[in-house]
Design a protein around this motif. Structure first.
Motif, PDB file in Angstrom:
ATOM      1  N   LEU A  82       3.900  24.861   3.900  1.00  0.00           N
ATOM      2  CA  LEU A  82       4.488  24.424   4.495  1.00  0.00           C
ATOM      3  C   LEU A  82       3.248  23.976   6.110  1.00  0.00           C
ATOM      4  CD1 LEU A  82       7.360  26.887   5.025  1.00  0.00           C
ATOM      5  CD2 LEU A  82       7.396  24.073   4.230  1.00  0.00           C
ATOM      6  N   GLU A  83       2.973  22.924   6.720  1.00  0.00           N
ATOM      7  CA  GLU A  83       2.270  22.851   7.885  1.00  0.00           C
ATOM      8  C   GLU A  83       3.164  23.578   9.182  1.00  0.00           C
ATOM      9  OE1 GLU A  83       1.359  18.736   7.322  1.00  0.00           O
ATOM     10  OE2 GLU A  83       3.305  18.079   8.015  1.00  0.00           O
ATOM     11  N   LEU A  84       2.689  23.453  10.368  1.00  0.00           N
ATOM     12  CA  LEU A  84       2.619  23.787  11.183  1.00  0.00           C
ATOM     13  C   LEU A  84       3.482  22.428  12.489  1.00  0.00           C
ATOM     14  CD1 LEU A  84      -0.259  26.176  12.706  1.00  0.00           C
ATOM     15  CD2 LEU A  84       1.769  26.483  12.179  1.00  0.00           C
ATOM     16  N   GLY A  85       4.958  22.696  13.162  1.00  0.00           N
ATOM     17  CA  GLY A  85       5.601  21.412  13.552  1.00  0.00           C
ATOM     18  C   GLY A  85       4.899  21.391  14.654  1.00  0.00           C
ATOM     19  N   PRO A  86       5.323  20.494  15.138  1.00  0.00           N
ATOM     20  CA  PRO A  86       5.123  20.377  16.925  1.00  0.00           C
ATOM     21  C   PRO A  86       5.462  21.354  17.491  1.00  0.00           C
ATOM     22  CG  PRO A  86       6.803  18.678  16.196  1.00  0.00           C
ATOM     23  CD  PRO A  86       6.450  19.456  14.511  1.00  0.00           C
ATOM     24  N   ARG A  87       6.274  22.397  17.712  1.00  0.00           N
ATOM     25  CA  ARG A  87       7.289  22.989  18.162  1.00  0.00           C
ATOM     26  C   ARG A  87       6.423  24.442  17.657  1.00  0.00           C
ATOM     27  NH1 ARG A  87      13.111  24.138  19.397  1.00  0.00           N
ATOM     28  NH2 ARG A  87      12.211  25.099  21.314  1.00  0.00           N
ATOM     29  N   ALA A  88       5.408  24.456  17.324  1.00  0.00           N
ATOM     30  CA  ALA A  88       4.700  25.135  16.589  1.00  0.00           C
ATOM     31  C   ALA A  88       4.035  26.666  17.600  1.00  0.00           C
ATOM     32  CB  ALA A  88       3.360  25.217  15.320  1.00  0.00           C
ATOM     33  N   ALA A  89       3.354  25.943  18.814  1.00  0.00           N
ATOM     34  CA  ALA A  89       3.125  26.972  19.182  1.00  0.00           C
ATOM     35  C   ALA A  89       3.862  27.283  20.415  1.00  0.00           C
ATOM     36  CB  ALA A  89       2.319  25.940  19.798  1.00  0.00           C
ATOM     37  N   GLU A  90       4.818  26.604  20.979  1.00  0.00           N
ATOM     38  CA  GLU A  90       5.806  26.847  21.544  1.00  0.00           C
ATOM     39  C   GLU A  90       6.797  28.406  20.640  1.00  0.00           C
ATOM     40  OE1 GLU A  90      10.282  25.739  23.187  1.00  0.00           O
ATOM     41  OE2 GLU A  90       8.895  24.124  22.833  1.00  0.00           O
ATOM     42  N   VAL A  91       7.027  28.183  19.796  1.00  0.00           N
ATOM     43  CA  VAL A  91       7.607  29.427  19.544  1.00  0.00           C
ATOM     44  C   VAL A  91       7.285  30.503  18.633  1.00  0.00           C
ATOM     45  CG1 VAL A  91       9.300  29.909  17.052  1.00  0.00           C
ATOM     46  CG2 VAL A  91       9.254  27.331  18.076  1.00  0.00           C
ATOM     47  N   LEU A  92       5.575  30.118  18.154  1.00  0.00           N
ATOM     48  CA  LEU A  92       5.038  31.533  17.785  1.00  0.00           C
ATOM     49  C   LEU A  92       4.556  31.871  19.186  1.00  0.00           C
ATOM     50  CD1 LEU A  92       3.233  29.881  14.655  1.00  0.00           C
ATOM     51  CD2 LEU A  92       5.551  31.226  14.932  1.00  0.00           C
ATOM     52  N   ASP A  93       4.757  31.279  20.166  1.00  0.00           N
ATOM     53  CA  ASP A  93       3.752  32.219  21.823  1.00  0.00           C
ATOM     54  C   ASP A  93       4.486  33.388  21.828  1.00  0.00           C
ATOM     55  OD1 ASP A  93       2.199  32.417  23.995  1.00  0.00           O
ATOM     56  OD2 ASP A  93       3.494  32.096  25.079  1.00  0.00           O
ATOM     57  N   ARG A  94       6.293  33.010  21.541  1.00  0.00           N
ATOM     58  CA  ARG A  94       6.903  34.383  21.555  1.00  0.00           C
ATOM     59  C   ARG A  94       6.971  35.550  21.213  1.00  0.00           C
ATOM     60  NH1 ARG A  94      10.802  30.307  20.746  1.00  0.00           N
ATOM     61  NH2 ARG A  94      11.994  28.999  22.725  1.00  0.00           N
ATOM     62  N   LEU A  95       6.006  35.957  19.669  1.00  0.00           N
ATOM     63  CA  LEU A  95       5.896  36.814  19.093  1.00  0.00           C
ATOM     64  C   LEU A  95       4.185  36.723  18.898  1.00  0.00           C
ATOM     65  CD1 LEU A  95       7.422  35.274  16.040  1.00  0.00           C
ATOM     66  CD2 LEU A  95       8.325  37.345  16.359  1.00  0.00           C
ATOM     67  N   ALA A  96       3.339  36.534  20.619  1.00  0.00           N
ATOM     68  CA  ALA A  96       2.308  36.318  20.221  1.00  0.00           C
ATOM     69  C   ALA A  96       1.285  36.318  19.889  1.00  0.00           C
ATOM     70  CB  ALA A  96       2.011  38.326  20.803  1.00  0.00           C
ATOM     71  N   ILE A  97       1.422  35.356  18.693  1.00  0.00           N
ATOM     72  CA  ILE A  97       0.593  35.317  17.090  1.00  0.00           C
ATOM     73  C   ILE A  97       0.466  33.125  18.318  1.00  0.00           C
ATOM     74  CG2 ILE A  97       1.532  33.834  15.150  1.00  0.00           C
ATOM     75  CD1 ILE A  97       3.389  35.659  14.025  1.00  0.00           C
ATOM     76  N   ASP A  98      -1.169  33.667  17.705  1.00  0.00           N
ATOM     77  CA  ASP A  98      -1.418  32.598  18.219  1.00  0.00           C
ATOM     78  C   ASP A  98      -2.207  31.090  17.133  1.00  0.00           C
ATOM     79  OD1 ASP A  98      -3.569  30.530  18.741  1.00  0.00           O
ATOM     80  OD2 ASP A  98      -5.392  31.718  19.946  1.00  0.00           O
ATOM     81  N   ALA A  99      -0.735  30.239  17.038  1.00  0.00           N
ATOM     82  CA  ALA A  99      -0.687  29.049  15.764  1.00  0.00           C
ATOM     83  C   ALA A  99      -1.767  28.301  15.871  1.00  0.00           C
ATOM     84  CB  ALA A  99       0.308  27.975  16.603  1.00  0.00           C
ATOM     85  N   ALA A 100      -3.368  27.751  16.725  1.00  0.00           N
ATOM     86  CA  ALA A 100      -4.069  27.525  16.604  1.00  0.00           C
ATOM     87  C   ALA A 100      -5.893  28.323  15.252  1.00  0.00           C
ATOM     88  CB  ALA A 100      -5.118  27.538  17.663  1.00  0.00           C
ATOM     89  N   GLU A 101      -5.130  29.679  15.640  1.00  0.00           N
ATOM     90  CA  GLU A 101      -5.993  30.576  14.764  1.00  0.00           C
ATOM     91  C   GLU A 101      -4.817  31.212  13.656  1.00  0.00           C
ATOM     92  OE1 GLU A 101      -6.826  35.497  15.408  1.00  0.00           O
ATOM     93  OE2 GLU A 101      -5.865  34.427  16.961  1.00  0.00           O
ATOM     94  N   LEU A 102      -4.083  30.763  13.553  1.00  0.00           N
ATOM     95  CA  LEU A 102      -3.494  30.862  12.287  1.00  0.00           C
ATOM     96  C   LEU A 102      -3.902  29.618  11.403  1.00  0.00           C
ATOM     97  CD1 LEU A 102      -0.043  31.368  12.447  1.00  0.00           C
ATOM     98  CD2 LEU A 102      -1.501  32.923  10.841  1.00  0.00           C
ATOM     99  N   ALA A 103      -4.412  28.321  12.192  1.00  0.00           N
ATOM    100  CA  ALA A 103      -4.451  27.154  11.332  1.00  0.00           C
ATOM    101  C   ALA A 103      -5.882  26.636  10.824  1.00  0.00           C
ATOM    102  CB  ALA A 103      -3.889  25.959  12.156  1.00  0.00           C
ATOM    103  N   GLY A 104      -7.166  27.793  12.162  1.00  0.00           N
ATOM    104  CA  GLY A 104      -8.249  27.833  10.934  1.00  0.00           C
ATOM    105  C   GLY A 104      -8.007  29.296   9.955  1.00  0.00           C
ATOM    106  N   SER A 105      -7.422  29.472   9.980  1.00  0.00           N
ATOM    107  CA  SER A 105      -8.084  30.602   8.538  1.00  0.00           C
ATOM    108  C   SER A 105      -7.874  30.072   7.540  1.00  0.00           C
ATOM    109  CB  SER A 105      -6.066  31.385   8.885  1.00  0.00           C
ATOM    110  OG  SER A 105      -6.393  32.844   7.326  1.00  0.00           O
ATOM    111  N   ARG A 106      -8.371  30.947   6.579  1.00  0.00           N
ATOM    112  CA  ARG A 106      -9.432  30.208   5.039  1.00  0.00           C
ATOM    113  C   ARG A 106      -7.504  30.515   4.542  1.00  0.00           C
ATOM    114  NH1 ARG A 106     -14.658  32.737   3.663  1.00  0.00           N
ATOM    115  NH2 ARG A 106     -16.565  31.928   5.572  1.00  0.00           N
ATOM    116  N   ARG A 107      -6.628  31.408   4.628  1.00  0.00           N
ATOM    117  CA  ARG A 107      -5.364  31.038   3.908  1.00  0.00           C
ATOM    118  C   ARG A 107      -5.045  30.365   4.161  1.00  0.00           C
ATOM    119  NH1 ARG A 107      -1.827  36.715   4.169  1.00  0.00           N
ATOM    120  NH2 ARG A 107      -0.701  36.227   2.796  1.00  0.00           N
TER     121      ARG A 107
END
Length: 225
Positions: free
Chosen positions: A136-161
């Motif tokens: 799956l790929e991050l959608g246009p609202r990923a940063a907004e939604v994941l911010d509520r979970l204190a998860i950095d969307a950009a950091e996820l996208a840069g992961s080797r996994r």
């Protein structure tokens, strides 16, 4: 003939085997996982009972890939079960389906929770499916939604996994959320003391109040707990 009757009586005398026959007679073929969930027993324990029913010639199996389905060998047994119910003064009790436990799949949540989270993230366009792959790929609202979970969307996208994957849930037969994002969300829920991994290392327990907090973190999440 006497041996046939006494053999049948022996199998019907066991509550688990009796209930299996009831389910197959009145609800049709079932897989082992379905039967184990309904009866509230482990697949290993149920397997012994199913083996005895097969040896007695009361059930037969059919197989599609790795999935095995059990059904009555002779539908005429239904009349015997109904006669027993009449003798007992009413329908023999058949348990209703039990809610499968929340499970752990490697390092991410499976079961109803994992399925609900994936469905939600796809619905709010935080994730998008990719053609011909479970990735799956991050959608246009990923940063907004994941911010509520204190998860950095950009950091996820840069992961080797892989950022996120659609992982088929073996119990519900529907996909749940895997990959780095699945792990990150479970880590967040554990940090908030909303879920804990049980001692068996395979199941999850939701803490009291978890559904309400989940509704705050992911507004619109379809999960009642």
């Amino acid at each position: 003939m006497v041996a046939t009757v006494t053999g049948l009586a022996r199998e019907l005398a066991d509550p688990i085997r009796l209930t299996v026959l009831q389910l197959l007679a009145h609800e049709g073929p079932h897989g082992m996982t379905q039967l184990a969930d309904i009866l509230g027993v482990t697949p290993a324990r149920l397997g012994n009972h199913l083996a005895k029913l097969r040896q007695a010639g009361l059930v037969v199996t059919s197989q599609t890939g790795r999935h095995v389905t059990y059904r009555l060998a002779d539908p005429a047994i239904t009349a015997v079960l109904d006669a027993l119910a009449d003798y007992a003064g009413g329908s023999l009790p058949v348990p209703g389906p039990a809610a499968p436990p929340e499970r752990l799949c490697y390092d991410h949540a499976a079961g109803r929770l994992g399925v609900a989270v994936l469905d939600h993230l796809l619905a709010v366009d935080a994730l998008r499916r990719r053609a011909d792959t479970d990735e799956l790929e991050l959608g246009p609202r990923a940063a907004e939604v994941l911010d509520r979970l204190a998860i950095d969307a950009a950091e996820l996208a840069g992961s080797r996994r892989k950022t996120a994957t659609s992982c088929l849930d073996r119990t519900l037969r529907r996909p749940h959320l895997g990959g780095a994002l699945g792990h990150a969300i479970l880590t967040r829920l554990r940090a908030e003391n909303l879920v804990e991994i049980d001692q068996d290392g395979r199941t999850l327990t939701l803490r009291s109040g978890a559904p309400a907090r989940l509704a705050e973190l992911l507004p619109g999440l379809a999960f009642a707990g």
